[in-house]
Write an enzyme that holds these catalytic residues in place. Structure first.
Site, mmCIF file in Angstrom:
data_model
loop_
_atom_site.group_PDB
_atom_site.id
_atom_site.type_symbol
_atom_site.label_atom_id
_atom_site.label_comp_id
_atom_site.label_asym_id
_atom_site.label_seq_id
_atom_site.Cartn_x
_atom_site.Cartn_y
_atom_site.Cartn_z
ATOM 1 N N GLU A 113 0.837 -1.215 0.000
ATOM 2 C CA GLU A 113 0.000 0.000 0.000
ATOM 3 C C GLU A 113 0.870 1.262 0.000
ATOM 4 O O GLU A 113 0.561 2.249 -0.661
ATOM 5 C CB GLU A 113 -0.932 -0.027 1.217
ATOM 6 N N GLU A 133 -3.518 -9.828 3.591
ATOM 7 C CA GLU A 133 -4.269 -9.587 4.823
ATOM 8 C C GLU A 133 -5.305 -10.653 5.134
ATOM 9 O O GLU A 133 -5.573 -10.946 6.298
ATOM 10 C CB GLU A 133 -4.976 -8.213 4.773
#
Ligand code: DAK
Length: 259
Positions: A113, A133
């Site tokens: 990210e 995740e």
């Protein structure tokens, strides 16, 4: 502010920010996020800075948000953490100078990210990227669901985020997640070369182009073109614009001053 988790080195007008928490593969704990935020805040109006390169120390770029800290979050603190982390990504994305990610190794979860919030991603052949995740029972929290889909399209983003797959640099290049791939030993030189090339152009023009591209991706084409129109006329008021046009007519190299 003294930094404990990042190292900042200036090479001419380019700052190299190295995330240095090697014992945790440079995972973004709260302190590291705070230090990165401080760096971008401190240099927001630094006219002596014409580009930033973010990289990681050792074998990782950033292996994610710090899982040990995430494990201690509750609903309230998770939201707070998310707000602060997303704000950092926003700062980087909107920083008035170009920010290049030199992805030297693992860029997972929050690390991927972070790379996606940068303007351009250069990767070493050893880089590994992904949003794993779901393996932890969570979803990306620093804008990954949004930026990955915008970068590689919704199908590929869903494939990567739903599966948690980690991909190598060649695959990341193939799908457009990274923009160039270099041998490990060449990565930083290539990043500096690119940053310096951009720094030799008219800084306000580069900054405005960044703003136009970013803003345009969030609105329809017509509104984006309107924004470009306004930015274009603003640039006409700069000394560098006159210098650039005159230099061409006079068959000489332009000397930009950033004004
Ligand atoms: N956080 C904390 N420590 C980490 C870490 C991480 N993300 N990744 C690695 N480490 C630590 C390991 O625990 C280990 O520490 P010790 O056990 O030695 O104390 C050390 O770094 C070296 O790691 P390994 O021994 O595991 O090294 P390997 O080479 O064997 O494996 C690996 C490398 C990258 C494959 C492996 O470390 C790994 O799978 N790491 C976790 C990668 C990962 O799942 N990343 C995504 C994290 S989740 C949100 C905000 C943000 C996010 C979500 C929500 N809100 C605020 C709600 C984002 C989430 C994520 O990024």
């Amino acid at each position: 502010m003294d930094f404990k988790n990042i190292e900042v080195k200036k090479e001419g007008k380019i700052a190299i920010v190295t995330i240095s928490r090697e014992k945790a593969l440079n995972a973004l704990n709260a302190e590291t996020v705070t230090e990165l935020k401080a760096f971008f805040h401190n240099h927001w109006r630094d006219e002596d800075l014409l580009g930033v390169i973010i990289t990681g120390a050792g074998k990782a770029f950033v292996a994610g948000a710090d899982i040990k800290e995430l494990a201690e979050c509750n609903v309230i603190s998770a939201e707070e953490k998310m707000r602060i982390g997303q704000y950092l990504m926003h700062l980087i994305e909107n920083f008035p100078r170009p920010v290049i990610a030199a992805v030297n190794g693992f860029a997972l979860g929050g690390g991927c990210e972070l790379a996606m919030a940068c303007d351009i991603r250069l990767a070493s052949e050893k880089a590994k990227l992904g949003q794993p995740e779901v393996n932890l029972g969570i979803i990306p929290g620093y804008g990954g669901t949004q930026r990955l889909a915008r970068l590689v399209g919704r199908g590929k983003a869903k494939q990567l985020i739903f599966s948690g797959d980690i991909i190598d640099a060649a695959e990341a290049y193939r799908i457009g997640l990274v923009d160039e791939v270099y041998p490990v030993e060449e990565l930083m030189n290539k990043a500096l070369e690119l940053a310096n090339k951009i720094a030799s152009k008219a800084p306000i023009a580069v900054s405005k182009a960044k703003e136009c591209i970013n803003k345009g991706l969030d609105v329809n084409l017509s509104n984006g073109c309107d924004f470009e129109k306004v930015s274009f006329s603003t640039i006409y008021g700069t000394t560098d614009c006159k210098e650039g046009l005159n230099a061409f007519m006079e068959k000489r190299k332009a000397e930009f001053k950033g004004e």
